[in-house]
Design an enzyme around this catalytic site. Structure first.
Site, mmCIF file in Angstrom:
data_model
loop_
_atom_site.group_PDB
_atom_site.id
_atom_site.type_symbol
_atom_site.label_atom_id
_atom_site.label_comp_id
_atom_site.label_asym_id
_atom_site.label_seq_id
_atom_site.Cartn_x
_atom_site.Cartn_y
_atom_site.Cartn_z
ATOM 1 N N TYR A 1 -5.447 83.624 85.585
ATOM 2 C CA TYR A 1 -4.882 84.091 84.316
ATOM 3 C C TYR A 1 -5.654 85.285 83.757
ATOM 4 C CZ TYR A 1 -2.552 79.478 84.106
ATOM 5 O OH TYR A 1 -1.821 78.351 84.372
ATOM 6 N N HIS B 1 -5.619 75.341 92.116
ATOM 7 C CA HIS B 1 -4.387 75.794 91.475
ATOM 8 C C HIS B 1 -3.139 75.471 92.300
ATOM 9 C CE1 HIS B 1 -3.021 79.014 88.348
ATOM 10 N NE2 HIS B 1 -2.188 78.007 88.409
#
Length: 281
Positions: free
Chosen positions: A53, A111
């Site tokens: 991110y 992730h």
């Protein structure tokens, strides 16, 4: 919002986590910091971020500016797909801490499994080591299928504390959630409102919201809570942040839960990101 009204869920590693968190995807820079500070002051105590991110620095800055003690806030980040090799995964944890200016993460997840690479067990072993070193408190997965997690368990003996999956009224993941429950794994819901907001337009949910005097978003988030899932909605406005957090003062009936479950679709996944073959880089 009275934060004492937010229940905590006990995890299989002995730690606890708030029953609702705050997503930080695309909350970057000074505007992202401001949104996160507002969320923390509204009562959120779980911030969900990721290496990819590119906002771990903003997360750390928001924690410092919030005035809330670090030990009262739980923070998540995640290993990116390109860093599954053992040493690279360990470096990712360290770099995440340096970026955020934190001494430890409360959660660190893988992730995506990226199964064609076949390296996610190495990444898991790195997270186990990071936990031993005190760099992280709890470890888990994101977007892992049961077969991926079973391999982690078989090869390391360590069960993930959480698995973060796409979950919303069009994609209720009943079998996946049942597998989590059978292994004591907390289900975290990303995109809990559907992100494209189409579920927010459902007349069924509007009718339920009207019956309870609540917003559509509150009904959907309450549905997650009653499923036993932990939603992590994102909102930038203080009013919406507080609205999303205010879901612990009412309850959906069994019939209402069944009705919302009935919105499930075979093609409910938002994008073609099936963990069996999707690769995150």
């Amino acid at each position: 919002m009275n934060i004492s009204s937010i229940p905590y869920l006990k995890m299989n590693d002995g730690n606890s986590v708030p029953a609702l968190g705050f997503g930080t995807y695309k909350l970057n820079g000074s505007a992202g910091v401001e949104a996160m500070v507002n969320a923390l002051r509204a009562g959120y105590r779980l911030l969900d971020s990721a290496f990819k991110y590119e906002n771990e620095g903003a997360v750390g800055e928001a924690i410092r500016r919030s005035g809330i003690p670090r030990e009262d806030i739980l923070v998540t980040s995640k290993v990116p797909g390109l860093r599954h090799r053992y040493t690279e995964a360990l470096y990712s944890v360290e770099e995440s801490l340096y970026r955020a200016g934190l001494d430890y993460y409360d959660f660190y997840l893988i992730h995506w499994p990226n199964p064609s690479q076949g390296l996610y067990v190495e990444a898991w072993q790195a997270l186990i080591e990071a936990r031993k070193r005190g760099l992280v408190r709890s470890i888990g997965c994101s977007n892992f299928l049961p077969e991926h997690m079973q391999r982690l368990i078989d090869e390391t003996g360590v069960v993930p504390a959480v698995n973060q999956i796409e979950l919303h009224p069009y994609f209720i993941q009943q079998e996946q959630r049942a597998w989590h429950d059978g292994h004591g794994i907390i289900t975290q819901s990303w995109s809990p409102l559907g992100r494209d907001n189409s579920a927010m337009q459902e007349s069924l949910i509007h009718d339920i919201a009207g019956a309870h005097g609540k917003s559509v978003a509150q009904v959907i988030l309450r549905w997650h809570v009653q499923l036993g899932a932990l939603p992590i909605p994102k909102a930038t406005s203080p009013a919406r942040q507080l609205e999303n957090l205010s879901v612990f003062d009412f309850e959906l009936s069994a019939d209402e839960m069944v009705a919302i479950n009935g919105l499930d679709r075979p093609d409910g996944r938002r994008k073609d990101q099936h963990p069996a073959y999707y690769e995150e880089y």
